[in-house]
Scaffold this motif. Structure first.
Motif, PDB file in Angstrom:
ATOM      1  N   ASN A 168       0.797  -1.398  -0.075  1.00 27.16           N
ATOM      2  CA  ASN A 168      -0.097  -0.220  -0.052  1.00 27.16           C
ATOM      3  C   ASN A 168       0.900   1.182  -0.234  1.00 27.16           C
ATOM      4  O   ASN A 168       0.626   2.082   0.822  1.00 27.16           O
ATOM      5  CB  ASN A 168      -0.977   0.053   1.196  1.00 27.16           C
ATOM      6  N   ALA A 169       1.803   1.338  -0.803  1.00 27.76           N
ATOM      7  CA  ALA A 169       2.874   2.579  -1.089  1.00 27.76           C
ATOM      8  C   ALA A 169       2.791   2.803  -2.463  1.00 27.76           C
ATOM      9  O   ALA A 169       2.618   2.076  -3.306  1.00 27.76           O
ATOM     10  CB  ALA A 169       4.174   2.278  -0.552  1.00 27.76           C
ATOM     11  N   GLU A 170       3.332   4.090  -2.687  1.00 25.70           N
ATOM     12  CA  GLU A 170       3.535   4.667  -4.092  1.00 25.70           C
ATOM     13  C   GLU A 170       4.901   4.862  -4.349  1.00 25.70           C
ATOM     14  O   GLU A 170       5.284   5.977  -4.143  1.00 25.70           O
ATOM     15  CB  GLU A 170       2.587   5.873  -4.078  1.00 25.70           C
ATOM     16  N   PRO A 171       5.561   3.952  -4.612  1.00 25.02           N
ATOM     17  CA  PRO A 171       6.860   4.279  -5.145  1.00 25.02           C
ATOM     18  C   PRO A 171       7.165   4.918  -6.262  1.00 25.02           C
ATOM     19  O   PRO A 171       6.424   4.711  -7.202  1.00 25.02           O
ATOM     20  CB  PRO A 171       7.710   2.698  -4.904  1.00 25.02           C
ATOM     21  N   LEU A 172       8.360   5.305  -6.686  1.00 24.66           N
ATOM     22  CA  LEU A 172       8.692   5.779  -8.005  1.00 24.66           C
ATOM     23  C   LEU A 172      10.008   5.324  -8.342  1.00 24.66           C
ATOM     24  O   LEU A 172      10.853   4.627  -7.649  1.00 24.66           O
ATOM     25  CB  LEU A 172       8.785   7.424  -7.925  1.00 24.66           C
ATOM     26  N   ILE A 173      10.557   5.583  -9.541  1.00 36.21           N
ATOM     27  CA  ILE A 173      11.676   4.984 -10.243  1.00 36.21           C
ATOM     28  C   ILE A 173      12.798   6.261 -10.580  1.00 36.21           C
ATOM     29  O   ILE A 173      12.248   7.311 -10.837  1.00 36.21           O
ATOM     30  CB  ILE A 173      11.494   4.363 -11.708  1.00 36.21           C
ATOM     31  N   LYS A 174      13.967   5.963  -9.904  1.00 41.46           N
ATOM     32  CA  LYS A 174      15.102   6.771  -9.964  1.00 41.46           C
ATOM     33  C   LYS A 174      15.757   6.209 -11.286  1.00 41.46           C
ATOM     34  O   LYS A 174      16.490   5.165 -11.132  1.00 41.46           O
ATOM     35  CB  LYS A 174      15.819   7.181  -8.817  1.00 41.46           C
ATOM     36  N   TRP A 175      16.041   6.721 -12.253  1.00 42.24           N
ATOM     37  CA  TRP A 175      16.589   6.318 -13.508  1.00 42.24           C
ATOM     38  C   TRP A 175      18.040   6.075 -13.111  1.00 42.24           C
ATOM     39  O   TRP A 175      18.657   6.707 -12.374  1.00 42.24           O
ATOM     40  CB  TRP A 175      16.758   7.322 -14.609  1.00 42.24           C
ATOM     41  N   PRO A 176      18.440   4.724 -13.471  1.00 42.56           N
ATOM     42  CA  PRO A 176      17.732   3.673 -14.439  1.00 42.56           C
ATOM     43  C   PRO A 176      17.214   2.575 -13.638  1.00 42.56           C
ATOM     44  O   PRO A 176      16.388   2.102 -13.964  1.00 42.56           O
ATOM     45  CB  PRO A 176      18.919   3.175 -14.958  1.00 42.56           C
ATOM     46  N   ASN A 177      17.695   2.496 -12.443  1.00 43.23           N
ATOM     47  CA  ASN A 177      17.279   1.332 -11.694  1.00 43.23           C
ATOM     48  C   ASN A 177      17.373   1.077 -10.169  1.00 43.23           C
ATOM     49  O   ASN A 177      17.410   0.176  -9.303  1.00 43.23           O
ATOM     50  CB  ASN A 177      18.455   0.057 -11.972  1.00 43.23           C
ATOM     51  N   ASP A 178      16.700   2.332  -9.739  1.00 46.52           N
ATOM     52  CA  ASP A 178      16.539   2.621  -8.384  1.00 46.52           C
ATOM     53  C   ASP A 178      14.796   2.789  -8.104  1.00 46.52           C
ATOM     54  O   ASP A 178      14.418   3.489  -8.732  1.00 46.52           O
ATOM     55  CB  ASP A 178      17.204   3.643  -7.577  1.00 46.52           C
TER      56      ASP A 178
END
Length: 331
Positions: A168-178
């Protein structure tokens, strides 16, 4: 058989399952069923037994077991075999050895602790025992080696999906692989390949998730966090691992069919933490970069390069010996 017992008990929910049902499903004797249930109980699975009614799963232990993960995988999961360890040097190292020995695609290696976990550029991945999810999956993609970096990008999408679903979380992507939560890193991905000129022997994709970690050393505490620290809730690590594998399988199959990340560009860009934000590009290691450049991130292209509008024009930044950070923080 242990995984089949756990799967059947989970499917039954609050209902009891008779020993005869297990015997018929697995084609074994009641004694074999009893021995496997006894092993599960000894290893922390709370299973209620009632004469003339059967068995009911009450709870699972906090420790990750192969059978537990296998029991949670979907029927069409890419993974059919899980190997779990209390402690190993690196799940990627073990997965590569298994691949060399002929392990089938989808074989998963997972450990409670890594003593030599690796991150991007050979950096050490801190592996707190019993807190994170440290796993690697063996792949044998039918694609050109030049397209393998795309696997890392679709793995990131799979991680975002599984964390949303299970935590129940809303993660995002830090380019390219985090993968990031609250502006800090919670997951890393390391993809390694064995190939010849135009043929892939195997690929191993390693995933490290900071799930229930309570603290980090001073070197990384400014940039690292955990799902627990961001949500305040304990993570069911076995469920997160199983969900991640299933989610990855769905993305991977689509990627292998397309042989390109083109179908994923829009979704990836919608989750890119730096989208339309000012970023700083480090050409080389951050501490001694050969040069730096600032600009506004505009998403990725079909090659997985980060598009950055700078004062000198548009740059297409490829992963490798390059780092990208937010102008005023990690993302």
């Amino acid at each position: 058989m242990k995984s089949e017992i756990l799967r059947t008990l989970r499917e039954a929910g609050d209902n009891f399952v008779s020993g005869q049902v297990f015997c018929e499903k697995a084609g074994v004797t009641r004694q074999a069923v009893w021995k496997n249930i006894a092993w599960l109980k000894e290893n922390g699975f709370v299973i209620e037994s009632v004469p003339n009614k059967g068995y009911k799963l009450v709870s699972s232990p906090p420790v990750i077991y192969a059978a537990d993960i296998e029991s949670r995988l979907s029927e069409d999961s890419i993974c059919r075999k899980v190997k779990s360890f209390d402690s190993i040097n690196s799940t990627n190292i073990w997965a590569k050895q298994l691949a060399e020995d002929g392990a089938e695609e989808g074989t998963l290696v997972i450990a409670e602790k890594q003593t030599a976990g690796k991150g991007r550029r050979g950096r050490q991945w801190e592996s707190e025992p019993g807190a994170g999810v440290y796993m690697s999956i063996v792949l044998r993609p039918g694609i050109n080696p030049v397209n393998v970096p795309g696997i890392t990008l679709v793995t990131a999408l799979a991680l975002v999906s599984s964390i949303k679903e299970t935590c129940n979380a809303e993660p995002l992507i830090k380019w390219p692989n985090d993968i990031v939560l609250g502006g800090k890193k919670i997951c890393g991905i390391l993809t390694e390949m064995s190939s010849e000129m135009n043929y892939i022997n195997y690929v191993v994709t390693g995933i490290g998730i900071n799930a229930n970690n309570r603290h980090f050393n001073k070197e990384i505490e400014k940039t690292a966090t955990s799902i627990y620290l961001q949500t305040g809730k304990e993570v069911d690590r076995a469920q997160l691992a199983a969900c991640t594998v299933d989610s990855f399988g769905a993305y991977y199959r689509k990627f292998e069919e397309a042989k390109s990340i083109t179908p994923f560009i829009e979704e990836y860009n919608s989750l890119l933490a730096s989208m339309d934000k000012e970023v700083k590009i480090f050409y080389g290691m951050e501490e001694d970069a050969e040069r730096t450049e600032t600009g506004r991130a505009r998403g990725i292209n079909k090659d997985g390069a980060l598009i950055v509008d700078t004062k000198n024009g548009t740059e297409y930044v490829m992963s490798g010996e390059v780092s990208v950070r937010g102008l005023y923080g990690y993302v």
